[in-house]
Design an enzyme around this catalytic site. Structure first.
Site, PDB file in Angstrom:
ATOM      1  N   ASP A   1       5.916  14.190 -25.490  1.00 41.15           N
ATOM      2  CA  ASP A   1       5.860  13.396 -26.503  1.00 41.15           C
ATOM      3  C   ASP A   1       5.463  14.228 -27.839  1.00 41.15           C
ATOM      4  OD1 ASP A   1       6.739  10.982 -28.357  1.00 41.15           O
ATOM      5  OD2 ASP A   1       4.872  10.408 -28.131  1.00 41.15           O
TER       6      ASP A   1
ATOM      7  N   GLU B   1      12.115  15.531 -27.219  1.00 37.05           N
ATOM      8  CA  GLU B   1      12.855  15.026 -27.952  1.00 37.05           C
ATOM      9  C   GLU B   1      13.217  15.943 -28.940  1.00 37.05           C
ATOM     10  OE1 GLU B   1      11.443  10.485 -29.401  1.00 37.05           O
ATOM     11  OE2 GLU B   1       9.999  11.961 -29.250  1.00 37.05           O
TER      12      GLU B   1
ATOM     13  N   CYS C   1       9.651  -0.186 -22.963  1.00 41.46           N
ATOM     14  CA  CYS C   1       8.543  -0.564 -22.088  1.00 41.46           C
ATOM     15  C   CYS C   1       8.998   0.541 -20.956  1.00 41.46           C
ATOM     16  CB  CYS C   1       8.475  -1.820 -21.645  1.00 41.46           C
ATOM     17  SG  CYS C   1       7.403  -1.882 -20.267  1.00 41.46           S
TER      18      CYS C   1
ATOM     19  N   CYS D   1       9.604  -1.933 -17.602  1.00 38.39           N
ATOM     20  CA  CYS D   1      10.525  -2.678 -17.351  1.00 38.39           C
ATOM     21  C   CYS D   1      12.040  -2.445 -18.361  1.00 38.39           C
ATOM     22  CB  CYS D   1      10.317  -4.156 -17.517  1.00 38.39           C
ATOM     23  SG  CYS D   1       9.838  -4.599 -19.270  1.00 38.39           S
TER      24      CYS D   1
ATOM     25  N   CYS E   1       3.540  -5.125 -23.335  1.00 38.04           N
ATOM     26  CA  CYS E   1       4.864  -5.578 -22.859  1.00 38.04           C
ATOM     27  C   CYS E   1       5.036  -7.101 -23.029  1.00 38.04           C
ATOM     28  CB  CYS E   1       5.255  -4.937 -21.905  1.00 38.04           C
ATOM     29  SG  CYS E   1       7.440  -5.519 -21.674  1.00 38.04           S
TER      30      CYS E   1
ATOM     31  N   CYS F   1       6.806  -7.843 -19.278  1.00 41.02           N
ATOM     32  CA  CYS F   1       6.407  -7.668 -18.167  1.00 41.02           C
ATOM     33  C   CYS F   1       4.688  -7.450 -18.081  1.00 41.02           C
ATOM     34  CB  CYS F   1       6.948  -6.202 -17.599  1.00 41.02           C
ATOM     35  SG  CYS F   1       6.185  -4.664 -18.089  1.00 41.02           S
TER      36      CYS F   1
ATOM     37  N   ASP G   1       1.733   6.882 -26.975  1.00 37.33           N
ATOM     38  CA  ASP G   1       2.480   8.180 -26.787  1.00 37.33           C
ATOM     39  C   ASP G   1       2.651   8.417 -25.337  1.00 37.33           C
ATOM     40  OD1 ASP G   1       2.163   8.587 -29.365  1.00 37.33           O
ATOM     41  OD2 ASP G   1       0.087   9.463 -29.316  1.00 37.33           O
TER      42      ASP G   1
HETATM   43 ZN   LIG Z   1       7.753  -4.255 -19.726  1.00 40.49          ZN
END
Ligand SMILES: [Zn+2]
Length: 242
Positions: free
Chosen positions: A60, A144, A197, A200, A217, A220, A227
């Protein structure tokens, strides 16, 4: 080296050139500090079969430290690099206060040019070293596909983008990987790696705020470093692509 019009010139050669390489061109340039460089380009056969990847790494991009990887490691520019960078800034400031064209200005200009080259060489060495370490340890690296020019134009990041070295780093990574039949994968820059996330898959729009360095999150309850979570998502995409 024998150059047209100039004749024999002493060179410092860093690597032995294999007999099968075919010389294509030589470009001679002079750096602002007055040094001459000859860059020699060769053509050679490179038929490395593509390997089936087993180990994946996601990177990243990070503005200050180059990257954070999916294992939680940062690139970590060496301390001495920052020290020389600061010195360069100081000397540049001094230069800007001098009378352009004066003898002192000319002396300072050369000092700044030499420092600039030193910093650029240190950065290049470091980027070579880090990319080599990564290529030795992983079969497939995923990043990316960032538009650095657009980022430099944006108000948020500005000028600092130019000197970060990301473009050079990814170039090194790519050819070093390919030399070994390994791969660099670029994922769509619009993929929301920071917002998703990694546990999940929930998309959290609150993380669009770049100042949010950590988050939980809502679905979850996983706790995320911004990062690292992004780097893990990027790695996941690279293994899905395989
Ligand atoms: Zn999650």
């Amino acid at each position: 080296m024998k150059l047209p019009k100039i004749g024999q010139v002493k060179v410092k050669q860093h690597r032995e050139i294999p007999a099968s390489y075919v010389l294509k061109s030589v470009t001679v340039s002079q750096s602002p500090s007055g040094k001459y460089h000859a860059s020699i380009s060769f053509e050679y056969e490179n038929q490395v079969p593509e390997r089936k990847p087993h180990t994946f790494l996601g990177l990243d991009f990070s503005m200050n430290g180059l990257y954070k990887d999916s294992e939680g490691n940062e690139a970590e520019y060496p301390k001495y690099y920052r020290k020389w960078e600061k010195k360069l800034e100081r000397e540049q400031r001094k230069l800007s206060h001098m009378q352009k064209g004066s003898r002192n200005w000319e002396k300072q200009r050369i000092k700044v040019a030499k420092l600039h080259e030193k910093v650029a060489n240190q950065r290049k060495d470091f980027l070579h070293k880090r990319s080599r370490e990564i290529v030795n340890a992983y079969d497939c690296v995923c990043i990316e596909d960032l538009d650095m020019k657009a980022m430099a134009r944006s108000l948020h990041f500005g000028k600092s983008v130019h000197d970060n070295g990301w473009g050079m780093f990814t170039t090194f990574l790519k050819y070093k990987l390919e030399e070994e039949g390994k791969q660099l994968i670029r994922i769509d820059k619009w993929y929301p790696s920071s917002q998703t996330c990694s546990v999940c898959g929930y998309k959290n729009p609150e993380t669009k705020d770049l100042g949010m360095r950590e988050w939980d999150c809502p679905r979850c309850k996983s706790h995320h470093d911004r990062d690292l979570n992004a780097a893990i998502n990027i790695r996941k995409l690279s293994s899905l692509n395989k």
